[in-house]
Design a protein around this motif. Sequence first.
Motif, PDB file in Angstrom:
ATOM      1  N   ILE A  13     -26.284 -15.117 116.516  1.00 46.80           N
ATOM      2  CA  ILE A  13     -26.094 -13.989 115.604  1.00 46.80           C
ATOM      3  C   ILE A  13     -24.673 -13.461 115.727  1.00 46.80           C
ATOM      4  N   SER A  14     -24.211 -13.251 116.946  1.00 44.45           N
ATOM      5  CA  SER A  14     -22.868 -12.699 117.157  1.00 44.45           C
ATOM      6  C   SER A  14     -21.795 -13.617 116.582  1.00 44.45           C
ATOM      7  N   LEU A  15     -21.908 -14.913 116.854  1.00 41.76           N
ATOM      8  CA  LEU A  15     -20.881 -15.849 116.397  1.00 41.76           C
ATOM      9  C   LEU A  15     -20.969 -16.119 114.902  1.00 41.76           C
ATOM     10  N   LYS A  16     -22.176 -16.150 114.353  1.00 38.41           N
ATOM     11  CA  LYS A  16     -22.320 -16.357 112.909  1.00 38.41           C
ATOM     12  C   LYS A  16     -21.774 -15.164 112.129  1.00 38.41           C
ATOM     13  N   LEU A  17     -21.983 -13.965 112.634  1.00 38.46           N
ATOM     14  CA  LEU A  17     -21.391 -12.790 111.984  1.00 38.46           C
ATOM     15  C   LEU A  17     -19.877 -12.866 112.027  1.00 38.46           C
ATOM     16  N   MET A  18     -19.342 -13.365 113.133  1.00 44.52           N
ATOM     17  CA  MET A  18     -17.896 -13.431 113.298  1.00 44.52           C
ATOM     18  C   MET A  18     -17.241 -14.276 112.208  1.00 44.52           C
ATOM     19  N   SER A  19     -17.934 -15.322 111.744  1.00 50.57           N
ATOM     20  CA  SER A  19     -17.352 -16.203 110.733  1.00 50.57           C
ATOM     21  C   SER A  19     -17.909 -15.972 109.331  1.00 50.57           C
ATOM     22  N   SER A  20     -18.710 -14.929 109.158  1.00 44.36           N
ATOM     23  CA  SER A  20     -19.376 -14.730 107.865  1.00 44.36           C
ATOM     24  C   SER A  20     -18.419 -14.300 106.764  1.00 44.36           C
ATOM     25  N   VAL A  21     -17.403 -13.521 107.091  1.00 44.86           N
ATOM     26  CA  VAL A  21     -16.464 -13.052 106.064  1.00 44.86           C
ATOM     27  C   VAL A  21     -15.707 -14.229 105.469  1.00 44.86           C
ATOM     28  N   GLU A  22     -15.196 -15.096 106.325  1.00 40.37           N
ATOM     29  CA  GLU A  22     -14.438 -16.251 105.847  1.00 40.37           C
ATOM     30  C   GLU A  22     -15.310 -17.191 105.020  1.00 40.37           C
ATOM     31  N   ALA A  23     -16.581 -17.351 105.427  1.00 40.41           N
ATOM     32  CA  ALA A  23     -17.464 -18.277 104.733  1.00 40.41           C
ATOM     33  C   ALA A  23     -17.931 -17.756 103.376  1.00 40.41           C
ATOM     34  N   ASN A  24     -17.911 -16.444 103.188  1.00 38.98           N
ATOM     35  CA  ASN A  24     -18.453 -15.858 101.955  1.00 38.98           C
ATOM     36  C   ASN A  24     -17.420 -15.085 101.139  1.00 38.98           C
ATOM     37  N   LYS A  25     -16.137 -15.248 101.430  1.00 30.11           N
ATOM     38  CA  LYS A  25     -15.135 -14.415 100.781  1.00 30.11           C
ATOM     39  C   LYS A  25     -15.091 -14.617  99.265  1.00 30.11           C
ATOM     40  N   ALA A  26     -15.488 -15.797  98.773  1.00 30.12           N
ATOM     41  CA  ALA A  26     -15.482 -16.027  97.323  1.00 30.12           C
ATOM     42  C   ALA A  26     -16.520 -15.162  96.616  1.00 30.12           C
ATOM     43  N   LEU A  27     -17.561 -14.747  97.354  1.00 32.08           N
ATOM     44  CA  LEU A  27     -18.631 -13.955  96.745  1.00 32.08           C
ATOM     45  C   LEU A  27     -18.263 -12.485  96.589  1.00 32.08           C
ATOM     46  N   PHE A  28     -17.216 -12.050  97.257  1.00 29.72           N
ATOM     47  CA  PHE A  28     -16.861 -10.631  97.209  1.00 29.72           C
ATOM     48  C   PHE A  28     -16.273 -10.227  95.861  1.00 29.72           C
ATOM     49  N   ALA A  29     -16.077 -11.202  94.988  1.00 28.70           N
ATOM     50  CA  ALA A  29     -15.647 -10.869  93.629  1.00 28.70           C
ATOM     51  C   ALA A  29     -16.749 -10.142  92.872  1.00 28.70           C
TER      52      ALA A  29
END
Length: 260
Positions: free
Chosen positions: A81-97
Amino acid sequence: MQRRSSLKIFLTVIYALVLREMQGRFGRIRMGAMWTIFEPLAHILAITAIMVYLRGRSIPGLDFPVFLLVSLTPFLLYKNISLKLMSSVEANKALFAYKQIQPFSTFVARAVVEFSLSATVFIILLAAFTWIGFDTRIVRPIEWLGVIALGLVFAFALGLNLVMIVSVLPESKMVLRLIFMPLYLLSGVVYPPSHFPPQWMPLLLWNPFLHFMELIRVNVFPFYRIADGISLEYVIHCTLVLLFLGMGMYRLRRLQLMSL
């Protein structure tokens, strides 16, 4: 057209992100589902084999594979959980549109996915060990579930703080991942703290994961002797501090996270 509430929109976004995470985890990797089960099983088999070879497999009154399962599965869950959260922004940045999708939504979705997978694996392995003939009873299931739930909040709060650290210092990601390797041994996952040198304990007790492992085990095994210094209050305080820091920094850096 009926106007949807903010909560309903949030839950809809979480549901869609969970489906996306599941598809990404298993859709493109043929052995994805098998690896989810094989990872903790491989740890248990390898460590048990080593203990048998070293003639140190016995912990009085406990089946060593069950002892490992009870300790290892929560630790891997909290770590993931801790490590997956750490990389979640980079993995989903295209969705923030899309304005409905915020970084916090991706954090919650990844935590839900990791918990769902780990719970499924734990139930499968627990059933398999019961079928083999090991004693897999949980003596205080309500207290055990409470500690597990507190650990989930702790791991989520820790992940939030890791996200903020990585957003400021991207090169720290590898270092943060490597830190969990010694934590695997220093958190009492393989051996209880009674096997550690007594002079180490004042330093090891600063590690919240050690407290979680002991609190989980004392609620599973009927005659388990918890180590001196283990405190539920300590992990509650650590969780609250990390959650306050993580949410505060997220509020300050939310827009920066969406633009990374």
